[in-house]
Design a protein around this motif. Structure first.
Motif, PDB file in Angstrom:
ATOM      1  N   THR A  20      -5.224   5.204 -18.168  1.00  0.00           N
ATOM      2  CA  THR A  20      -3.773   5.394 -18.071  1.00  0.00           C
ATOM      3  C   THR A  20      -3.267   6.376 -19.115  1.00  0.00           C
ATOM      4  N   CYS A  21      -3.748   6.254 -20.340  1.00  0.00           N
ATOM      5  CA  CYS A  21      -3.310   7.178 -21.394  1.00  0.00           C
ATOM      6  C   CYS A  21      -3.788   8.599 -21.119  1.00  0.00           C
ATOM      7  N   ALA A  22      -4.990   8.752 -20.585  1.00  0.00           N
ATOM      8  CA  ALA A  22      -5.482  10.088 -20.242  1.00  0.00           C
ATOM      9  C   ALA A  22      -4.650  10.689 -19.118  1.00  0.00           C
ATOM     10  N   TYR A  23      -4.218   9.866 -18.167  1.00  0.00           N
ATOM     11  CA  TYR A  23      -3.362  10.368 -17.097  1.00  0.00           C
ATOM     12  C   TYR A  23      -1.987  10.755 -17.641  1.00  0.00           C
ATOM     13  N   LEU A  24      -1.437   9.934 -18.531  1.00  0.00           N
ATOM     14  CA  LEU A  24      -0.118  10.225 -19.090  1.00  0.00           C
ATOM     15  C   LEU A  24      -0.125  11.485 -19.950  1.00  0.00           C
ATOM     16  N   LYS A  25      -1.280  11.841 -20.469  1.00  0.00           N
ATOM     17  CA  LYS A  25      -1.374  13.070 -21.261  1.00  0.00           C
ATOM     18  C   LYS A  25      -1.163  14.305 -20.387  1.00  0.00           C
ATOM     19  N   LYS A  26      -1.437  14.197 -19.102  1.00  0.00           N
ATOM     20  CA  LYS A  26      -1.262  15.323 -18.184  1.00  0.00           C
ATOM     21  C   LYS A  26       0.186  15.491 -17.718  1.00  0.00           C
ATOM     22  N   VAL A  27       1.022  14.482 -17.905  1.00  0.00           N
ATOM     23  CA  VAL A  27       2.425  14.547 -17.509  1.00  0.00           C
ATOM     24  C   VAL A  27       3.228  15.091 -18.693  1.00  0.00           C
ATOM     25  N   PRO A  28       3.861  16.255 -18.576  1.00  0.00           N
ATOM     26  CA  PRO A  28       4.475  16.912 -19.745  1.00  0.00           C
ATOM     27  C   PRO A  28       5.550  16.090 -20.456  1.00  0.00           C
ATOM     28  N   LEU A  30       6.069  12.797 -20.479  1.00  0.00           N
ATOM     29  CA  LEU A  30       5.502  11.603 -21.098  1.00  0.00           C
ATOM     30  C   LEU A  30       4.578  11.969 -22.246  1.00  0.00           C
ATOM     31  N   ASN A  31       3.928  13.109 -22.154  1.00  0.00           N
ATOM     32  CA  ASN A  31       3.048  13.555 -23.233  1.00  0.00           C
ATOM     33  C   ASN A  31       3.844  13.771 -24.509  1.00  0.00           C
ATOM     34  N   SER A  32       4.980  14.434 -24.412  1.00  0.00           N
ATOM     35  CA  SER A  32       5.767  14.690 -25.618  1.00  0.00           C
ATOM     36  C   SER A  32       6.460  13.427 -26.123  1.00  0.00           C
ATOM     37  N   TRP A  33       6.770  12.492 -25.240  1.00  0.00           N
ATOM     38  CA  TRP A  33       7.477  11.286 -25.654  1.00  0.00           C
ATOM     39  C   TRP A  33       6.529  10.203 -26.174  1.00  0.00           C
ATOM     40  N   LEU A  34       5.438   9.988 -25.476  1.00  0.00           N
ATOM     41  CA  LEU A  34       4.567   8.854 -25.792  1.00  0.00           C
ATOM     42  C   LEU A  34       3.386   9.235 -26.667  1.00  0.00           C
ATOM     43  N   VAL A  41       1.201   2.687 -34.808  1.00  0.00           N
ATOM     44  CA  VAL A  41       1.027   1.928 -33.576  1.00  0.00           C
ATOM     45  C   VAL A  41       0.999   2.861 -32.374  1.00  0.00           C
ATOM     46  N   TRP A  42       1.874   3.863 -32.352  1.00  0.00           N
ATOM     47  CA  TRP A  42       1.918   4.798 -31.228  1.00  0.00           C
ATOM     48  C   TRP A  42       0.694   5.708 -31.206  1.00  0.00           C
ATOM     49  N   GLY A  43      -0.015   5.814 -32.309  1.00  0.00           N
ATOM     50  CA  GLY A  43      -1.228   6.612 -32.359  1.00  0.00           C
ATOM     51  C   GLY A  43      -2.352   6.052 -31.524  1.00  0.00           C
ATOM     52  N   VAL A  44      -2.292   4.768 -31.195  1.00  0.00           N
ATOM     53  CA  VAL A  44      -3.307   4.154 -30.341  1.00  0.00           C
ATOM     54  C   VAL A  44      -3.284   4.803 -28.960  1.00  0.00           C
ATOM     55  N   PHE A  45      -2.085   5.109 -28.457  1.00  0.00           N
ATOM     56  CA  PHE A  45      -1.968   5.773 -27.161  1.00  0.00           C
ATOM     57  C   PHE A  45      -2.580   7.170 -27.216  1.00  0.00           C
ATOM     58  N   TYR A  46      -2.306   7.885 -28.307  1.00  0.00           N
ATOM     59  CA  TYR A  46      -2.855   9.231 -28.468  1.00  0.00           C
ATOM     60  C   TYR A  46      -4.383   9.188 -28.548  1.00  0.00           C
TER      61      TYR A  46
END
Length: 74
Positions: A20-28, A30-34, A41-46
């Motif tokens: 899911t996180c790899a997919y969200l990285k492709k969405v511009p 959501l990439n800049s927001w998440l 804590v938010w670094g876990v998503f990155y």
């Protein structure tokens, strides 16, 4: 249905989280927001997104094996 407290449930959750996180990285947007924070804590998503994009073949094979396990052995 997998249980979160079992080992196969934790593996399934981890694989789905990385995918899911790899997919969200492709969405511009959501990439800049998440995925903009690299620490905390938010670094876990990155970090999960980086694992998903760099090890995409291993993650895909793991997802297929987990799906096979859940469908036929669970």
């Amino acid at each position: 249905m997998t249980n979160v407290y079992s080992l196969d449930g934790i593996l399934a959750f981890g694989l789905l989280f990385v995918c899911t996180c790899a997919y969200l990285k492709k969405v511009p947007r959501l990439n800049s927001w998440l995925l903009s924070e690299k620490k905390g804590v938010w670094g876990v998503f990155y970090k999960a997104a980086v694992i998903g994009t760099r090890l995409h073949i291993a993650v895909a094979v793991s997802c297929l094996l987990m799906a096979f396990y859940v469908v036929f052995f669970k």
